[in-house]
Each structure stands twice: as structure tokens, then as C-alpha cells.
Design a protein around this motif. Structure first.
Motif, PDB file in Angstrom:
ATOM      1  N   TRP A 231      56.718  28.209  19.199  1.00 60.26           N
ATOM      2  CA  TRP A 231      56.962  29.593  19.609  1.00 60.26           C
ATOM      3  C   TRP A 231      57.982  30.252  18.682  1.00 60.26           C
ATOM      4  O   TRP A 231      58.880  29.580  18.163  1.00 60.26           O
ATOM      5  N   GLY A 232      57.858  31.578  18.586  1.00 62.18           N
ATOM      6  CA  GLY A 232      58.743  32.333  17.706  1.00 62.18           C
ATOM      7  C   GLY A 232      60.170  32.403  18.218  1.00 62.18           C
ATOM      8  O   GLY A 232      61.114  32.040  17.511  1.00 62.18           O
ATOM      9  N   LEU A 233      60.334  32.834  19.468  1.00 58.18           N
ATOM     10  CA  LEU A 233      61.691  33.044  19.967  1.00 58.18           C
ATOM     11  C   LEU A 233      62.463  31.731  20.006  1.00 58.18           C
ATOM     12  O   LEU A 233      63.651  31.685  19.706  1.00 58.18           O
ATOM     13  N   ASP A 234      61.781  30.656  20.339  1.00 54.95           N
ATOM     14  CA  ASP A 234      62.457  29.353  20.385  1.00 54.95           C
ATOM     15  C   ASP A 234      62.967  28.951  19.012  1.00 54.95           C
ATOM     16  O   ASP A 234      64.057  28.388  18.868  1.00 54.95           O
ATOM     17  N   SER A 285      52.398  30.642  18.210  1.00 53.94           N
ATOM     18  CA  SER A 285      52.187  31.875  18.993  1.00 53.94           C
ATOM     19  C   SER A 285      52.016  33.060  18.046  1.00 53.94           C
ATOM     20  O   SER A 285      52.375  32.987  16.857  1.00 53.94           O
ATOM     21  N   ILE A 287      53.761  35.648  18.126  1.00 53.29           N
ATOM     22  CA  ILE A 287      55.105  36.078  17.725  1.00 53.29           C
ATOM     23  C   ILE A 287      55.597  35.231  16.548  1.00 53.29           C
ATOM     24  O   ILE A 287      56.147  35.745  15.580  1.00 53.29           O
ATOM     25  N   PHE A 288      55.346  33.933  16.607  1.00 48.90           N
ATOM     26  CA  PHE A 288      55.735  33.040  15.505  1.00 48.90           C
ATOM     27  C   PHE A 288      55.024  33.473  14.216  1.00 48.90           C
ATOM     28  O   PHE A 288      55.641  33.601  13.161  1.00 48.90           O
ATOM     29  N   HIS A 423      53.979  30.998  30.588  1.00 54.95           N
ATOM     30  CA  HIS A 423      53.643  30.755  29.186  1.00 54.95           C
ATOM     31  C   HIS A 423      53.580  29.277  28.811  1.00 54.95           C
ATOM     32  O   HIS A 423      52.838  28.902  27.916  1.00 54.95           O
ATOM     33  N   TYR A 427      50.094  27.691  27.166  1.00 55.62           N
ATOM     34  CA  TYR A 427      50.073  27.071  25.834  1.00 55.62           C
ATOM     35  C   TYR A 427      49.898  25.559  25.896  1.00 55.62           C
ATOM     36  O   TYR A 427      48.880  25.016  25.471  1.00 55.62           O
TER      37      TYR A 427
HETATM   38  C1  BEZ Z   1      57.181  33.217  21.469  1.00 51.61           C
HETATM   39  O1  BEZ Z   1      58.372  33.387  21.323  1.00 51.61           O
HETATM   40  O2  BEZ Z   1      56.498  32.893  20.519  1.00 51.61           O
HETATM   41  C2  BEZ Z   1      56.567  33.369  22.811  1.00 51.61           C
HETATM   42  C3  BEZ Z   1      57.267  34.013  23.813  1.00 51.61           C
HETATM   43  C4  BEZ Z   1      56.696  34.161  25.060  1.00 51.61           C
HETATM   44  C5  BEZ Z   1      55.441  33.665  25.311  1.00 51.61           C
HETATM   45  C6  BEZ Z   1      54.756  33.010  24.317  1.00 51.61           C
HETATM   46  C7  BEZ Z   1      55.320  32.867  23.068  1.00 51.61           C
END
Ligand code: BEZ
Ligand code: MG
Length: 580
Positions: A231-234, A285, A287-288, A423, A427
Motif C-alpha cells: 500500500w502507498g500510505l503504509d 494499490s 495509491i502506491f 481494505h 486486498y
Molecule cells: C494505500 O495507501 O495504498 C491504500 C489506502 C487505503 C486503502 C487501500 C490502499
């Protein structure tokens, strides 16, 4: 766990110890006990919990060491006993840990109630920690504590609506990077060319090794192929821990160019790695994909580099699989080496969560098929260096997933767990369901817990159990939610729905979970009254979800219980329709 009278004392002691360790694990998990209210700072109690956790990590940037280590050293017990991987702590270590934890607890409370100097004096007195060592920790906490009390959220929102400039700040986990404070700022991402950071890469090695050890302890060998969710935010929060884990599994390290950008990788020699290179299928994701475009290229480059190494098949599973595919499926190298998948350009999410929450599926395999339909777009570069930017690659993804033996996702935040949002199951659950059909076997599903000082790999089943005990069924958690009234009941219902999502995608929920949910929230009359007063829609939704769990075969329960649930569902329906 049952403690049989007949057990030999040593065996019984070991079981009691194991149980005790599990209880501590639940107790010590930082439980968000309520929702954040926009514009309002957290309570003193929440602040104390947070400061305690923040103080448990080294902060070299301010010359502060982790409080538990300082206390353990002061007490002369060596370093703070940590659990890494599957190791358990001895009774003596558990006792030491408890003593240290209690002192951390009290010291932070003294700090919150008085000041840094008193807290430092307390630790000098109780644990022989030198004041010059503990004071930098408390001075650091002073700054954070000040910022925790400030809240610019409402003011910033109003300014943003006026079109004014909002100062940016890093988007990160508050414990890992307290510079996120104060809140109410525009969050910014990180430079993707700095990912993974040195710290993330070092942590990635430990987590990847623990993960492989866990699989090996259950299967007697290493997995040949694993599927990872990124994931992007992680990866913003951790500066790329998930990326680092993928690189370690492949057995490569990041390489910087003359501009100090991470743009390449180099193989770690097999002798240094001490194990085979694992084939890794990565689903990133949307976002990633958007935020980490150079990292997507890096991961793809790593796979192609490893697939080209002149190494034996039993030490390099990627080379093995790519070579097999090229010869068996009449497929070229570029196609056979596709391992990074995401949504089509401009598209996000798997929709598995919507299909589950809206109950719109008949056979469970539909959920895995939906995941692949949404996520089967390849990213990277081909063998001639031509970019692939979201090319449909359903066949390649089916082939890659057919080899997967284990699926995995890194959990690295204190704030959001497996049943807090839909989420995780869309995933990790979605990909696991897709693997189940394509590999014709259920994969082992793992999650890491790299959010505390311990690093632990848990199976999905264990994580669902822990989340259920630490949150859904924990009065501290649900009473915290109920304090929020209507929204709090909706959160309780969400937790039940997200738990149900793990039944639908991975059959990972024990019967007792649903039984206890029914007992706690539905069959306790005064609790049901509270729920129906605060939010009859969610109360009804929760009861319906329990009935659906039974109807779909996820919950084995007596008919009489179902009859009662139906009766309650009917009365809630009457209430909603105004006929009660
Ligand atoms: C992400 O950060 O990639 C992400 C955030 C929320 C849901 C799925 C992915
Ligand atoms: Mg079951």
C-alpha cells in the motif's frame, strides 16, 4: 487452551506462561479507545498512552534512547526482553518485562501530572536511571505533549475553504514519526527515490526472515512463491518497509545513483543470504502506483535481475519459474517475468469489499475472480526497456498466482487494524481467495506486526482472534465507541462486517467469534437496548450480518439461537419502520 489436571507440572507451567503471554499481548496492544473528533485534541488518558508508546523507541535525532531499555539497564537486567519471530519469553523474562513496563507506565504518568524533572528523579530513585539519560526522553515528550494539546484542524479547514495556504507536514504514523504534529496541516508524501530508507531496509530483513521462518516451521521448507500486498500510505509512513521486505525476499539490496537516488538494485550473494531467493508476486494499490512510480520500476527491475542470475533453480525460485514458463508455455522472458500488478491506469481498489458488504455474491470464488479482474494490470519495463504502464495481463497474473503458497501483508500502524477497515480483507483476503482457485490450495496467510518493539508474524486466523479480543469484544473498546453514540454503534457494526469479510474471503473466523458477538451485543438485553436507542439501523445491520454468517455457512450455530436472532431482527425492523 485447556489446563488439564493430569499435565506434568512443567508442561502445565509452560501452558500457563503461554496463556499469560497472550493476555499481556492483548493488554499491551495500543487500543484506540474512541474515535477522533475533528477539531478536538485527545483526552489526557489518550495522551498518556500515546506518550508511553512514543517513549518506547530510540530517538537518535534528539539524543534520546528508548525508556524501556534505559530502565532495564538501570535495573541491571540487561536489555528489554523483546520477542522476535516465534520465540517465547521465559518466566523470568516476562517478569522483568512486566517490571520495566510498570516503571515506564508510572514514569510517564508522573511526567504528565508534574514535569520532566520529577519523572527523571522518579526513575533515578526507582530504577537507577541517570537523569542525564532520561531527561532527553522527557524533554522530547514535552514537545510532543504540547503539540498534542494544540489542534488546528477546524481553523485550517476554514482557511483551506477560503483558498489560503495550509502549511504542509509529513504523512506518517504518529509513533514512528511524531513530526506529524501538530495536526491540521496538509500532508505530503515522501521522495520515492529515497525508498526504502536505511532503517526500513534493516527492519525489512528481520521481518522477511521471521516470515520465512514461520512458513518453514509449518511446512518444513521455504515457500517458492509468495504474494505480497503493498500500500502507498503504509510505505510513506515507514519509508518503504513493505518495499524493503519484498527486496529481501528476492535477495537484493537497493543501490543509489550519482544523485543519491535509489534507482537500482544489486543481488545479495547466495552465501550471504543463506537461503533461496523467493519468487514474489506483488499487488500494489492504485495509491502506491501513483505515488511510487520509480519504486514500481525498481521492484520490476529487481525481479528481472534475479530471474537472469546464473544460479541453481533450488536457490533461485524466480529463475526456476520464469525458465519453466518460457519452455512450457511458449511464452517469452518479458511476459514470464511480470510480477508487479495493480489496477488499470486511473482506477483504484478491488471492489471485493463492496461485493461483500452489499452481500452481492453467490460463490466465494467470485470474490477472488473480481480481485484479479480489477488488479491484473502489469507495471514495469519489458526486456527491451520499454515501459509497461498498466497493460492488461490477466493470463500472466493467473499463472503467477497459481504458484503462490503464502500471501502476506505488513501491518505497521498503531491506528488501524485488520477489522477496523474493509481494505485489509479486500486486498489480502481478495488475493488469497484468488490464489485458492488458481493454485487449487488455500495459501498460508500471514501478517506481520512490526508496530511494536516486538516483531512478530501471525497467521491470519491468529490476527483475527487478537483483533476480536483486543477490540470488538473488549469492553474498553466498545464502551469507548458507545461514547460516540450513533457513529460508535456504526463502528461496532463495521467491525462485525469486516470480520465477516475474513470469513468470506479466507474462512478465517472461528465460530466462537460470532457466538461471542451475538452474546455481547444482541443477547445482552441492556446492551441491545443501548444499541437500538443510539442507532437502530446499525443494530439491525449487525443482527442481519450474524444471520448471513450462518446462512453462508461461516458460523455453525444452533437453530434456537438463529430463531432468537430472527425474532430480534424482526423487532428492529418494526422499530425502523415505525410500527413497533
Ligand atoms: C494505500 O495507501 O495504498 C491504500 C489506502 C487505503 C486503502 C487501500 C490502499
Ligand atoms: Mg467456520
Amino acid at each position: 487452551m485447556s489446563l488439564k489436571q493430569t499435565s506434568a507440572p512443567t508442561e502445565r507451567d509452560a501452558r500457563v506462561l503461554e496463556l499469560y503471554e497472550q493476555l499481556l499481548e492483548i493488554e499491551q496492544r495500543l487500543i484506540p479507545t474512541g474515535l477522533h473528533i475533528f477539531g478536538r485534541p485527545g483526552s489526557m488518558h489518550e495522551r498518556t498512552d500515546l506518550l508511553k508508546t512514543i517513549a518506547s523507541f530510540d530517538r537518535p535525532e534528539v539524543g534520546a534512547r528508548a525508556l524501556p531499555d534505559l530502565i532495564a539497564e538501570g535495573l541491571g537486567v540487561g536489555s528489554y526482553p523483546r520477542r522476535i519471530g516465534q520465540t517465547s519469553l521465559s518466566e523470568a523474562q516476562l517478569t522483568e518485562r512486566e517490571t520495566v513496563d510498570r516503571l515506564v507506565d508510572t514514569a510517564v504518568r508522573v511526567f504528565v501530572e508534574t514535569n520532566s524533572e520529577s519523572a527523571a528523579a522518579f526513575l533515578k530513585d526507582q530504577a537507577a536511571v541517570k537523569v542525564e539519560q532520561s531527561l532527553p526522553v522527557f524533554k522530547f515528550l514535552e514537545q510532543i505533549s504540547r503539540e498534542l494539546k494544540v489542534n488546528n484542524e477546524l481553523e485550517s479547514l476554514v482557511r483551506a475553504l477560503r483558498g489560503e495556504f495550509i502549511e504542509p507536514g509529513p504523512g506518517a504514523d504518529i509513533v514512528q514519526n511524531p513530526n506529524v504534529l501538530p495536526t491540521g496541516r496538509n500532508t505530503h508524501a515522501i521522495n520515492p527515490y529515497s525508498v526504502p530508507s536505511t532503517v526500513a531496509f534493516a527492519r525489512g530483513e528481520i521481518v522477511a526472515n521471521c516470515l520465512l521462518e514461520r512458513f518453514k516451521s509449518e511446512n518444513g521448507r521455504y515457500p517458492e512463491t509468495m504474494a505480497l500486498v503493498l500500500w502507498g500510505l503504509d510505505n510513506i509512513k515507514t519509508q518503504g518497509e513493505g518495499v524493503a521486505q519484498a527486496l529481501w525476499l528476492l535477495g537484493v539490496r537497493p543501490v543509489t545513483d550519482s544523485l543519491n537516488r535509489i534507482t537500482s538494485v544489486a543481488p545479495i550473494p547466495l552465501e550471504a543470504l543463506g537461503r533461496p531467493r523467493i519468487d514474489v508476486v506483488m499487488t500494489v494499490s492504485g495509491i502506491f502506483r501513483d505515488l511510487f512510480s520509480p519504486t514500481v520500476q525498481l521492484l520490476d527491475k529487481a525481479v528481472r535481475l534475479v530471474a537472469n542470475l546464473d544460479e541453481p533453480f533450488d536457490k533461485n525460485f524466480i529463475r526456476k519459474h520464469v525458465s519453466e514458463q518460457v519452455s512450457n508455455d511458449a511464452c517469452n522472458f518479458d511476459e514470464a517475468a511480470i510480477r508487479v500488478f495493480s489496477n488499470a491506469p486511473g482506477s483504484y481498489g478491488t471492489n471485493v469489499n463492496f461485493m461483500v458488504t452489499d452481500s452481492q455474491w453467490d460463490r466465494d470464488e467470485t470474490l477472488g475472480d473480481l480481485f484479479v479482474t480489477r488488479k491484473c494490470f502489469a507495471y514495469g519495463r519489458d526486456g527491451q526497456g520499454r515501459p509497461i504502464e498498466g497493460r492488461e495481463a490477466g493470463v500472466a497474473m493467473d499463472r503467477a498466482l497459481a504458484r503462490v503458497e503464502a500471501t502476506y501483508q505488513n501491518i505497521d500502524t498503531f491506528e488501524i487494524g485488520l477489522t477496523d477497515v474493509d481494505h485489509y480483507f479486500e486486498y489480502l483476503g481478495g488475493i488469497s481467495k484468488a490464489v485458492e482457485k488458481r493454485a487449487q490450495a488455500k495459501p498460508s496467510i500471514y501478517l506481520s506486526d512490526s508496530l511494536s518493539r516486538d516483531i512478530k508474524i501471525r497467521s491470519l486466523e491468529e490476527t483475527v482472534q487478537l483483533e476480536t479480543r483486543a477490540k470488538t469484544l473488549n469492553p474498553k473498546w466498545y464502551e469507548g465507541m458507545l461514547n460516540h453514540g450513533f457513529r460508535g454503534v456504526a463502528e461496532i457494526e463495521n467491525h462485525v462486517t469486516n470480520t465477516f469479510g475474513w470469513s468470506a474471503t479466507a474462512d478465517a473466523v472461528d465460530d466462537w467469534v460470532y457466538s461471542e458477538v451475538a452474546k455481547t451485543f444482541v443477547f445482552d438485553e441492556s446492551m441491545l437496548d443501548r444499541l437500538r436507542d443510539l442507532n437502530p439501523h446499525s443494530a439491525h445491520g449487525l443482527v442481519q450480518r450474524l444471520l448471513e454468517a450462518s446462512a453462508r455457512g461461516y458460523w455453525d450455530v444452533e437453530q434456537s439461537v438463529l430463531d432468537q436472532l430472527r425474532e430480534i431482527a424482526r423487532s428492529l425492523e418494526d422499530q425502523l419502520e415505525g410500527v413497533a
